[in-house]
Scaffold this active site. Structure first.
Site: not given
Length: 405
Positions: A147, A149, A283, A301
């Site tokens: 992705f 983002e 995140s 990760h």
């Protein structure tokens, strides 16, 4: 399935064969599949294996578990898989948060992969790569969990690291790899004459060649993430600066042997690294501590999958309204994903809780949290603009309605 506590596994199998030491860098509160732990044990029994570290995002993979670092005297290409060099790059954008509008940014990013990148061959040469090395694929996301983002700070934990995170700024997180380049090398390696079950001997022609070509994949993947970010910045009419570029599918050669990173971020002391959540969850930015030397300078990760792709079908997105709901999140953010299957398979429920992953990493002294980041626009794929005017209008209306209740 179930939870497993931390600690070293006794380095001897039931058959009396010596096994590598296995260290679990996750707590009893982590949701870890039994199959993944079993794969961890199997890796420990491979010839020449010295030690194996498993992280809180651990989950089963096709050729071995994902979320590990394995130190071995022999080289095992299959542990890395086909997306060699896959990683995450984190950038700061010059566009201030106060001027940001989700709907406008989403429309701008829909044409991300159509933006001209200029002289690509020169960029390849600058990265010590052949000018004809998949130039047409550079600047593309790929499929699966990859992705691009747009993010903003949701919570700060460390104010000392100036220039890493600021509540007034916008950021870009790019997750992608070596695309068909790594897949080609992986296919050729599996089709070779070497018996990969026992690995490749250090210094052998096959090992030397794989290391050289995989190094090219790592550099290509890093350049790919940079060019994805450049396309996004151009779409948003902004400048960008790199904060972190951290691969998590690669092999490092050391004096002690080969370090295999599979779905584990390869860091160093003081390195800032992203730990990705999902398009509807936070995140994290973390800083690697000196204690990460114990885990071979590896950390998680991302959150790691909780359910595989097949299992997600039937769980979510069974009708249009449910699928529409998957395109928005609690912060008013939106996802650009026009692949129905991918939308379902990459739903937030498919992943573990990134907050718990980071808490485990912190508990073992591997990292300290810097900031929690909220997702604002997540780009996964889009149809060419000229083919989708009616669909685009319907999507804008639907997203606007759902974002505002």
């Amino acid at each position: 399935m179930g939870n497993h506590s931390s600690g070293d596994v006794v380095p001897e199998g039931d058959d009396g064969a010596r096994k590598a030491a296995v260290t679990h860098y996750f707590t009893a509160g982590s949701w870890i599949e039994g199959a993944a732990v079993q794969q961890l044990e199997e890796i420990a029994g491979l010839p020449g294996m010295i030690s194996v570290a498993g992280f809180p995002d651990l989950h089963p993979g096709k050729y071995g578990p994902v979320g590990i670092v394995a130190l071995s005297q022999r080289l095992y290409p299959q542990l890395i898989g086909n997306d060699i060099g896959c990683g995450m790059s984190f950038f700061e954008l010059s566009l201030p948060l106060r001027k940001f509008r989700v709907e406008k940014a989403a429309e701008q990013l829909r044409r991300l992969e159509q933006i001209d990148l200029g002289d690509i061959t020169t960029r390849l040469v600058e990265h010590d790569l052949a000018p004809d090395m998949r130039p047409q694929s550079l600047g593309t996301i790929g499929g699966g969990n990859h992705f691009c983002e747009l993010q903003a700070v949701d919570e700060m934990f460390e104010s000392e690291l100036e220039g890493v995170a600021d509540r007034q700024k916008l950021y870009l997180l790019v997750h992608s790899g070596s695309r068909s380049l790594g897949a080609e090398l992986f296919g050729q390696t599996l089709g070779g004459d070497e018996h990969l079950r026992d690995g490749l001997a250090a210094g052998s022609d096959a090992a030397v060649e794989w290391l050289a070509r995989s190094g090219e994949c790592v550099r290509w993947a890093s350049l790919n993430r940079q060019m994805v970010a450049e396309r996004a910045a151009r779409a948003l009419r902004a400048d960008l600066s790199l904060i972190a570029d951290v691969p998590h599918n690669l092999v490092r050669t050391t004096a002690s042997g080969f370090l295999h990173y599979k779905g584990a971020a390869a860091v160093g002391a003081g390195v800032v690294a992203p730990v990705a959540g999902s398009r509807a969850t936070r995140s994290y930015l973390v800083q690697a501590l000196a204690g990460a030397q114990r885990s071979h300078w590896g950390i998680s990760h991302g959150a790691g999958r909780k359910y595989d792709r097949k299992a997600m079908h039937g769980r979510v997105g069974t009708n249009r309204s449910e699928r529409d709901a998957l395109r928005v999140n609690a912060w008013g953010g939106v996802a650009i994903c026009e692949d129905r299957n991918l939308l379902i398979e990459e739903a937030a429920g498919a992943y573990k809780d990134a907050a718990k992953v980071v808490a485990d990493l912190e508990a073992f002294g591997l990292v300290r949290p810097v900031a929690a980041m909220k997702p604002l626009v997540t780009y996964k794929n889009a149809q060419p603009q000229e083919r989708r005017p009616q669909k685009a209008k319907w999507e804008r209306t639907t997203i606007r309605r759902m974002r505002h209740g």
